[in-house]
Design a protein around this motif. Structure first.
Motif, PDB file in Angstrom:
ATOM      1  N   CYS A 183      -3.926 -97.491   5.077  1.00 18.93           N
ATOM      2  CA  CYS A 183      -4.942 -96.489   5.444  1.00 18.93           C
ATOM      3  C   CYS A 183      -4.594 -95.130   4.840  1.00 18.93           C
ATOM      4  O   CYS A 183      -5.485 -94.415   4.351  1.00 18.93           O
ATOM      5  CB  CYS A 183      -5.056 -96.385   6.965  1.00 18.93           C
TER       6      CYS A 183
ATOM      7  N   ARG B  12      -5.369 -95.323   1.195  1.00 14.14           N
ATOM      8  CA  ARG B  12      -6.820 -95.288   1.014  1.00 14.14           C
ATOM      9  C   ARG B  12      -7.348 -93.864   1.202  1.00 14.14           C
ATOM     10  O   ARG B  12      -8.177 -93.392   0.415  1.00 14.14           O
ATOM     11  CB  ARG B  12      -7.504 -96.232   2.000  1.00 14.14           C
ATOM     12  N   ASP B  13      -6.848 -93.170   2.242  1.00 19.47           N
ATOM     13  CA  ASP B  13      -7.292 -91.799   2.492  1.00 19.47           C
ATOM     14  C   ASP B  13      -6.907 -90.885   1.328  1.00 19.47           C
ATOM     15  O   ASP B  13      -7.701 -90.027   0.913  1.00 19.47           O
ATOM     16  CB  ASP B  13      -6.689 -91.271   3.802  1.00 19.47           C
ATOM     17  N   GLU B  14      -5.711 -91.056   0.790  1.00 24.80           N
ATOM     18  CA  GLU B  14      -5.280 -90.256  -0.372  1.00 24.80           C
ATOM     19  C   GLU B  14      -6.154 -90.566  -1.585  1.00 24.80           C
ATOM     20  O   GLU B  14      -6.566 -89.665  -2.318  1.00 24.80           O
ATOM     21  CB  GLU B  14      -3.799 -90.531  -0.692  1.00 24.80           C
ATOM     22  N   LEU B  15      -6.464 -91.844  -1.781  1.00 27.15           N
ATOM     23  CA  LEU B  15      -7.333 -92.238  -2.889  1.00 27.15           C
ATOM     24  C   LEU B  15      -8.744 -91.664  -2.700  1.00 27.15           C
ATOM     25  O   LEU B  15      -9.346 -91.177  -3.663  1.00 27.15           O
ATOM     26  CB  LEU B  15      -7.376 -93.766  -2.999  1.00 27.15           C
ATOM     27  N   ASN B  16      -9.261 -91.682  -1.476  1.00 27.75           N
ATOM     28  CA  ASN B  16     -10.570 -91.073  -1.202  1.00 27.75           C
ATOM     29  C   ASN B  16     -10.556 -89.581  -1.515  1.00 27.75           C
ATOM     30  O   ASN B  16     -11.521 -89.042  -2.065  1.00 27.75           O
ATOM     31  CB  ASN B  16     -10.979 -91.291   0.261  1.00 27.75           C
ATOM     32  N   LYS B  17      -9.462 -88.919  -1.169  1.00 29.83           N
ATOM     33  CA  LYS B  17      -9.327 -87.487  -1.456  1.00 29.83           C
ATOM     34  C   LYS B  17      -9.356 -87.252  -2.967  1.00 29.83           C
ATOM     35  O   LYS B  17     -10.050 -86.353  -3.464  1.00 29.83           O
ATOM     36  CB  LYS B  17      -8.025 -86.965  -0.852  1.00 29.83           C
ATOM     37  N   GLN B  18      -8.630 -88.075  -3.723  1.00 26.11           N
ATOM     38  CA  GLN B  18      -8.616 -87.960  -5.183  1.00 26.11           C
ATOM     39  C   GLN B  18     -10.001 -88.236  -5.767  1.00 26.11           C
ATOM     40  O   GLN B  18     -10.447 -87.556  -6.699  1.00 26.11           O
ATOM     41  CB  GLN B  18      -7.581 -88.910  -5.781  1.00 26.11           C
ATOM     42  N   ILE B  19     -10.677 -89.239  -5.190  1.00 24.44           N
ATOM     43  CA  ILE B  19     -12.028 -89.572  -5.661  1.00 24.44           C
ATOM     44  C   ILE B  19     -12.965 -88.389  -5.443  1.00 24.44           C
ATOM     45  O   ILE B  19     -13.735 -88.015  -6.341  1.00 24.44           O
ATOM     46  CB  ILE B  19     -12.563 -90.841  -4.951  1.00 24.44           C
ATOM     47  N   ARG B  20     -12.919 -87.774  -4.270  1.00 27.16           N
ATOM     48  CA  ARG B  20     -13.774 -86.605  -3.993  1.00 27.16           C
ATOM     49  C   ARG B  20     -13.464 -85.462  -4.957  1.00 27.16           C
ATOM     50  O   ARG B  20     -14.380 -84.815  -5.473  1.00 27.16           O
ATOM     51  CB  ARG B  20     -13.585 -86.154  -2.541  1.00 27.16           C
ATOM     52  N   GLN B  21     -12.182 -85.216  -5.201  1.00 23.01           N
ATOM     53  CA  GLN B  21     -11.800 -84.149  -6.119  1.00 23.01           C
ATOM     54  C   GLN B  21     -12.327 -84.420  -7.528  1.00 23.01           C
ATOM     55  O   GLN B  21     -12.867 -83.521  -8.187  1.00 23.01           O
ATOM     56  CB  GLN B  21     -10.271 -83.983  -6.163  1.00 23.01           C
TER      57      GLN B  21
ATOM     58  N   GLU C   8     -14.854 -86.364  -8.326  1.00 23.81           N
ATOM     59  CA  GLU C   8     -16.316 -86.282  -8.320  1.00 23.81           C
ATOM     60  C   GLU C   8     -16.773 -84.827  -8.364  1.00 23.81           C
ATOM     61  O   GLU C   8     -17.750 -84.504  -9.046  1.00 23.81           O
ATOM     62  CB  GLU C   8     -16.886 -86.994  -7.089  1.00 23.81           C
TER      63      GLU C   8
END
Length: 117
Positions: free
Chosen positions: A23, A26-35, A37
């Motif tokens: 988790c 995943r949260d770190e990857l989501n943060k990278q994805i948002r950055q 994007e």
């Protein structure tokens, strides 16, 4: 049975820790994805702005090049006309000198110089 319960508890703790780690990843990857994007969106906006700017510059350049070509054409035509005027002036001057010479000769032959005593 207590040994099995302890092993089961140990497996459960490990499983929970693994899930928590997943988790977090995943949260770190989501943060990278948002950055990324956000960066992508910013870059796309920059590209749009630069494309519009390039288009305006190209239009301005085209108008200025057309104006420059008109200046070049006008200058060339004016220089050519000026050269014709110079040539005509030179021709006129030569004709005038020739006629003045002829007139001088004609007046000298009609009016002989007085003789001195």
């Amino acid at each position: 049975m207590s040994q099995q319960g302890a092993a089961l508890q140990s497996y459960n703790n490990e499983l929970v820790k693994c899930i928590e780690d997943l988790c977090l990843k995943r949260d770190e990857l989501n943060k990278q994805i948002r950055q990324e994007e956000e960066e992508k969106s910013k870059l796309q906006n920059d590209i749009r702005i630069l494309t519009e700017r390039l288009s305006r510059i190209n239009e301005n350049l085209a108008r200025k090049m057309a104006s420059k070509n008109e200046f070049d054409k006008t200058i060339a035509e004016t220089e050519a006309a000026y050269m014709k005027i110079l040539e005509s002036s030179q021709t006129l001057l030569n004709v005038l000198r020739k006629e003045a010479g002829n007139l001088s000769k004609a007046t000298e032959s009609k009016n002989p110089a007085p003789k001195e005593n």
